[in-house]
Design an enzyme around this catalytic site. Structure first.
Site, short mmCIF file in Angstrom:
data_model
loop_
_atom_site.label_atom_id
_atom_site.label_comp_id
_atom_site.label_asym_id
_atom_site.label_seq_id
_atom_site.Cartn_x
_atom_site.Cartn_y
_atom_site.Cartn_z
N HIS A 159 0.83 -1.20 0.00
CA HIS A 159 0.00 0.00 0.00
C HIS A 159 0.86 1.26 0.00
O HIS A 159 2.09 1.18 -0.06
CB HIS A 159 -0.99 -0.02 1.17
CG HIS A 159 -0.38 0.01 2.53
ND1 HIS A 159 0.20 1.13 3.09
CD2 HIS A 159 -0.28 -0.96 3.48
CE1 HIS A 159 0.63 0.86 4.31
NE2 HIS A 159 0.36 -0.41 4.56
N CYS A 207 2.99 -4.51 6.62
CA CYS A 207 2.84 -4.48 5.16
C CYS A 207 4.11 -3.94 4.49
O CYS A 207 5.08 -3.62 5.14
CB CYS A 207 1.66 -3.58 4.80
SG CYS A 207 0.08 -4.16 5.49
#
Length: 176
Positions: A140, A152
């Site tokens: 992301h 992430c």
């Protein structure tokens, strides 16, 4: 047409465990990793970015925050009720879900910040799903200050605009 790229590599910086580099077709971009750096034994909430070969499962994008980025990945426009289940007690653990707008969720995909304006879910703990092994490992957008993620891989918007149109539908991110 040029051959689409199937392999992305992520490596941690030797100087900072939360910083890394994403290499795509010989071009390297800075990226941000989880607050615990790269981990082998991933657990829900540990802040680690899991090592492994993770398939790119699709492209989710907020259409109210910019034009759609062209990509061969399966596309889904993020809606206000979209979320990702990170509750280990829920049968829908590590799956996309719909949430009523008045219900809170740590993994609501429409956020006030821009982190989830563009999301590529990575194939972590999804075949089969093991409760507690970690959910919602996304590629992301990064924060402007470059602070760590919750586990992430994050990049700046320009990296997505450069890389996503060149990827194969069957691309894999190798983290390690």
């Amino acid at each position: 047409m040029k051959r689409r790229i199937r392999l992305l590599r992520v490596q941690a910086s030797p100087l900072c465990r939360t910083k890394g580099r994403l290499t795509v077709a010989g071009i390297t971009f800075p990226c941000v990793l989880g607050r615990s750096g790269l981990v082998t034994a991933k657990r829900e909430g540990d802040g680690g970015t899991p090592r492994g070969a993770l398939p790119l499962r699709g492209l989710l994008q907020r259409r109210d925050r910019g034009p759609r980025i062209p990509s061969a990945l399966p596309f889904h426009a993020i809606q206000p009720e979209d979320a990702w289940c990170d509750d280990v007690a829920d049968r829908r653990y590590n799956k996309p879900i719909k949430r009523p707008l008045d219900q809170t969720s740590e993994e609501r995909l429409t956020r006030a910040d821009r982190l989830y304006d563009v999301i590529v879910p990575l194939g972590w703990n999804d075949g089969p799903i093991v409760k507690g092994r970690g959910s919602a490992i996304f590629w992301h957008l990064s924060r402007e200050n470059g602070s760590p993620t919750a586990g992430c891989v994050a990049v700046t918007p320009d990296v997505f605009r450069k890389v996503l149109p060149r990827l194969s539908r069957h691309a894999v991110m190798v983290i390690g």
